[in-house]
Design a protein around this motif. Structure first.
Motif, mmCIF file in Angstrom:
data_model
loop_
_atom_site.group_PDB
_atom_site.id
_atom_site.type_symbol
_atom_site.label_atom_id
_atom_site.label_comp_id
_atom_site.label_asym_id
_atom_site.label_seq_id
_atom_site.Cartn_x
_atom_site.Cartn_y
_atom_site.Cartn_z
ATOM 1 N N ALA B 246 -32.926 -62.998 -52.942
ATOM 2 C CA ALA B 246 -33.877 -63.799 -52.169
ATOM 3 C C ALA B 246 -35.271 -63.184 -52.245
ATOM 4 O O ALA B 246 -36.287 -63.879 -52.389
ATOM 5 N N MET B 247 -35.293 -61.842 -52.165
ATOM 6 C CA MET B 247 -36.588 -61.167 -52.222
ATOM 7 C C MET B 247 -37.251 -61.362 -53.590
ATOM 8 O O MET B 247 -38.455 -61.627 -53.691
ATOM 9 N N VAL B 248 -36.431 -61.254 -54.639
ATOM 10 C CA VAL B 248 -36.992 -61.427 -55.986
ATOM 11 C C VAL B 248 -37.558 -62.834 -56.129
ATOM 12 O O VAL B 248 -38.676 -63.026 -56.639
ATOM 13 N N ALA B 249 -36.813 -63.827 -55.622
ATOM 14 C CA ALA B 249 -37.282 -65.215 -55.726
ATOM 15 C C ALA B 249 -38.605 -65.391 -54.989
ATOM 16 O O ALA B 249 -39.550 -66.004 -55.499
ATOM 17 N N GLU B 250 -38.649 -64.815 -53.796
ATOM 18 C CA GLU B 250 -39.874 -64.953 -52.985
ATOM 19 C C GLU B 250 -41.052 -64.219 -53.633
ATOM 20 O O GLU B 250 -42.159 -64.739 -53.746
ATOM 21 N N ARG B 279 -40.872 -58.986 -64.293
ATOM 22 C CA ARG B 279 -41.640 -58.291 -63.262
ATOM 23 C C ARG B 279 -40.677 -58.016 -62.112
ATOM 24 O O ARG B 279 -40.078 -58.936 -61.559
ATOM 25 N N MET B 280 -40.535 -56.748 -61.769
ATOM 26 C CA MET B 280 -39.493 -56.354 -60.827
ATOM 27 C C MET B 280 -40.107 -55.806 -59.543
ATOM 28 O O MET B 280 -41.078 -55.063 -59.582
ATOM 29 N N PRO B 281 -39.495 -56.185 -58.418
ATOM 30 C CA PRO B 281 -39.982 -55.620 -57.152
ATOM 31 C C PRO B 281 -39.754 -54.117 -57.129
ATOM 32 O O PRO B 281 -38.778 -53.615 -57.687
#
Lengths: 363, 421
Positions: B246-250, B279-281
């Motif tokens: 979810a965080m990656v999508a956001e 691109r990675m969080p």
């Protein structure tokens, strides 16, 4: 070699030859003057006209047996015929440059050239009467002056006394006669050490002496004297004139760029700008100092005095000679061998830098 | 190259056979890591015929700047010419072969051979060669050119006569990802070369998985999410994965809206010029790969206002990986030296106006990768010592955490097979 196109005389004159830019000349004629003297005629590769003082010299930059050798030769040509220049060179025993020119310089060959340069010219000393004294190939600057005075019909009274070993060694003998025919105020005389094989020779024999000079030009004390020849010859001329009470303010001599007549085996070292002429180049690390007179480059001046500086292209291309300049100003015409940021840091290429002031280099 | 004199523990092997029998999902047979003959084939066919990463545009910021790189036995020179164009040449004089530039980097006016001063301009034309006579034609003695592509500031060369054409697709895909970081507007804050006593493929395989991270990289894992490089799912991981996805999508939506492409593109073994990006969080503040995840350089790259843009990762076959963050870039080149030794070159790039000691402390910026490189080096060297043993057998890759290793090995086997019949 393709023949050069005929010029179109309806067109404007071509630009002047620019030393530094048009630094290459092409040999277009090699003429035998005597058994051991040749004249080499050069033309610019682009249509160019030469402008110089009669009596000035050019510096040939030659590669001989892997060594870069610069030699100055006074021009025998006249600026009144501005499309070519010529040098007249006597073969000298063991003379590396004169022999190389005789053996290798051919029509179609190119040579790099600096100059013209020099102060030895009657055109810098306007007088009604001149005495030209020459020996051997020292005749060349005086021939240049004589041709120019005649072409321009300047009506200056000239007496030209040339010394040679034998009649067969007299350079420009027939042209001197032609000058005398074409220029009523031009007289010439020849002094030969010996008659040699020429049984008909009836001119002066022996060496120049006060007696001979007084015979040829009784009014020599009124004349502005220009002398060019081997060092012993010029020393003898000075002695004669001084002994005769001649005003040496009227005396001029050329101290280089000829080859010895009197059996000297070694060619004189080239230019070494005369003391007082040009700028001082000091090499901080070695302590060496050389004089450099524009348009001579710093590298050429250093080499002329026998210094060895790492260098290669001499055109500002390769950067091999790159040196930090500690003080001074130069006019540098490089060809990509140095970066602006290096220039900003104080580096120069001595091979393409002509001094504008005294210079100190970090070498 | 139908039968190569490759030996394994005294017995001859055939490279074509070895390539043909490679078992998918398994590490390679020992001679791929240990034999001189395979190494020679690698240099001829993998490094000699594919686009390889060699450096960055800030290696040659101004006309006349050059860097040299050694590809096997081929010394290469990369130089920026007077028109600002970056060019690559064989660093070999056309006279008697001397290297033109011996230093790793420097600045020149023209390119001058130190041996006899043959002088070339920065387009490779021979300008001057003394003593060669009137019949010598300088135009017949140009410097040998090498293909070079500049992908948004990353420099790739190809030593083949006809380079793989699909590199254009890599460049077209990657340029929008990399360009916002403005590599050309950076400078090299630091470069470190380390030589790993191991085969280059072990170095690459190690880079393509994070199976080893938790157990070996305490510094690197401060900023990396545990879920970002794969894991074997269990009921305990479900909740964490859901929150991570979810965080990656956001974040991706946010970054894309900022003009920063973020989605994963994976062509690691589906193209000749294989690559992958995403691109990675980053964890915690999300700013940088540092010990506290905060920016290491206060002067952000480009015109970024928000430092928390995660890390854009870019992997290329056969020899590089890169991490682009808001404040700095870390870029890695792998160059085989021989079958047992590999050069790993790491560069840290910052905004060219950033001032060391003011905007950034170099030790702080390099702390994570200095530690991680040292740890990886030990891992590679231990692997290399192990695969030399007769007891070594190819082992199975994790289907969860080593899928990119499999893609590297698969790419390698396929590419070498294209040339070894």
């Amino acid at each position: 070699m393709a023949a050069a196109p005929l010029p179109d005389f309806n067109m404007a004159e071509p630009a002047l030859w620019q030393p530094g830019t048009d630094d290459t000349l092409e040999c277009v004629l090699v003429r035998d003057e005597t058994h051991d003297v040749k004249t080499f005629v050069f033309r610019s590769q682009q249509p160019r006209r030469f402008r110089y003082l009669p009596g000035q010299f050019i510096t040939l930059e030659l590669e001989i047996n892997g060594a870069a050798i610069n030699r100055c030769y006074t021009l025998s040509s006249t600026p009144t015929r501005p499309d070519t220049v010529s040098i007249t060179v006597k073969r000298v025993p063991n003379g590396p440059v004169s022999n190389w020119l005789h053996d290798h310089m051919q029509v179609g060959q190119t040579v790099k050239v600096l100059g013209p340069s020099g102060e030895f010219s009657c055109f810098l000393h306007d007088r009604p009467k001149y005495l030209f004294l020459s020996a051997g190939s020292g005749i060349t600057p005086l021939m240049s002056m004589s041709r120019a005075l005649t072409d321009l019909v300047l009506d200056r009274d000239v007496v030209f006394v040339h010394s040679a070993r034998s009649p067969a060694d007299v350079i420009f003998a027939r042209e001197q006669q032609a000058l005398a025919r074409n220029n009523p105020s031009f007289r010439h005389a020849v002094i030969c050490e010996r008659a040699g094989a020429d049984r008909d020779y009836a001119g002066y024999q022996g060496f120049l002496s006060l007696a001979t000079l007084s015979n040829i030009a009784p009014d020599f004390r009124e004349r502005e004297v220009f002398t060019c020849g081997p060092a012993p010859y010029m020393a003898a001329v000075r002695k004669i004139l001084e002994a005769a009470g001649f005003n040496m303010q009227q005396y001029h001599e050329e101290s280089f760029a000829f080859e010895t007549l009197m059996g000297g085996a070694e060619e004189a070292q080239p230019p070494a700008a005369a003391a007082g002429e040009g700028y001082t180049i000091r090499f901080a690390k070695s302590g060496d100092e050389v004089r450099c007179a524009p348009p001579q480059t710093i590298l050429a001046a250093a080499k002329a005095t026998g210094m060895r500086l790492a260098s290669s292209c001499t055109q500002g291309l390769c950067g091999t000679c790159k040196t930090k300049m500690l003080s001074g100003q130069v006019d540098m015409k490089h060809a990509g061998g140095i970066r602006q940021r290096e220039i900003d840091q104080g580096f120069i290429l001595p091979c393409c830098s002509v001094p504008l002031s005294d210079v100190v280099l970090d070498r | 190259m139908s039968s190569s004199p490759i030996h394994l523990h005294g017995k001859p092997l055939n490279l074509a056979d070895m390539l043909a029998r490679r078992q998918q999902g398994y590490s390679l047979e020992a001679p791929f890591y240990t034999s001189r003959e395979v190494f020679d084939a690698d240099m001829e066919h993998i490094f000699g015929k594919h686009w390889i990463y060699v450096g960055v545009e800030p290696d040659v910021p101004e006309p006349g700047d050059y860097v040299t790189v050694q590809v096997g036995e081929k010394p290469i020179l990369i130089v920026r010419d007077d028109d600002g164009e970056i060019r690559a040449f064989h660093n070999v004089c056309r006279h008697r072969g001397s290297r033109l530039c011996a230093d790793e980097r420097g600045a020149v006016g023209n390119l001058v051979c130190p041996y006899h001063q043959w002088t070339y301009n920065l387009q490779g034309q021979l300008l001057f060669a003394e003593h060669m006579g009137a019949d010598f034609d300088p135009s017949k003695h140009r410097l040998g050119t090498v293909h070079l592509k500049n992908v948004a500031g990353l420099l790739f060369i190809c030593l083949a006569d006809e380079p793989p054409a699909d590199f254009e697709e890599l460049a077209a895909t990657m340029t929008p990802y990399i360009a916002p970081h403005q590599v050309a507007n950076t400078k090299i804050a630091k470069q470190i070369d380390i030589i790993e006593q191991g085969n280059w493929k072990l170095t690459m395989e190690n880079n393509r998985e994070c199976y080893h991270c938790t157990g070996n990289h305490p510094e690197l894992t401060i900023s990396l999410y545990a879920y970002s490089y794969g894991f074997a799912p269990t009921p305990e991981t479900d909740e964490g994965v859901r929150r991570y996805d979810a965080m990656v999508a956001e974040r991706h939506a946010k970054w894309e809206s900022m003009g920063l492409p973020s989605a994963e593109v994976d062509r690691l073994d589906s193209m000749i010029s294989g690559f992958r990006t995403q691109r990675m969080p980053l964890d915690k503040t999300g700013e940088s790969q540092t010990l506290n995840t905060r920016r290491a350089c206060n002067r952000l790259l480009a015109n970024f206002e928000d430092g928390a843009i995660g890390g854009l990762s870019f992997w290329t076959q056969p020899n590089s990986w890169h991490h682009f963050m808001g404040d700095h870039i870390v870029t890695f080149m792998v160059m085989p030296l021989d079958q047992d030794r590999t050069l790993v070159r790491t560069k840290w790039l910052v905004h060219k106006d950033a001032v060391e000691g003011v905007d950034y402390q170099i030790d702080n910026m390099t702390a994570v990768w200095d530690a991680t490189n040292a740890q990886d080096r030990r891992l590679v060297e231990e692997s290399h010592l192990g695969v030399k043993s007769p007891a070594y057998r190819p082992g199975p890759y994790s289907p969860y955490t080593e899928t990119l290793v499999e893609k590297f090995s698969n790419w390698y086997i396929n590419r070498l097979s294209a040339y070894i019949k």
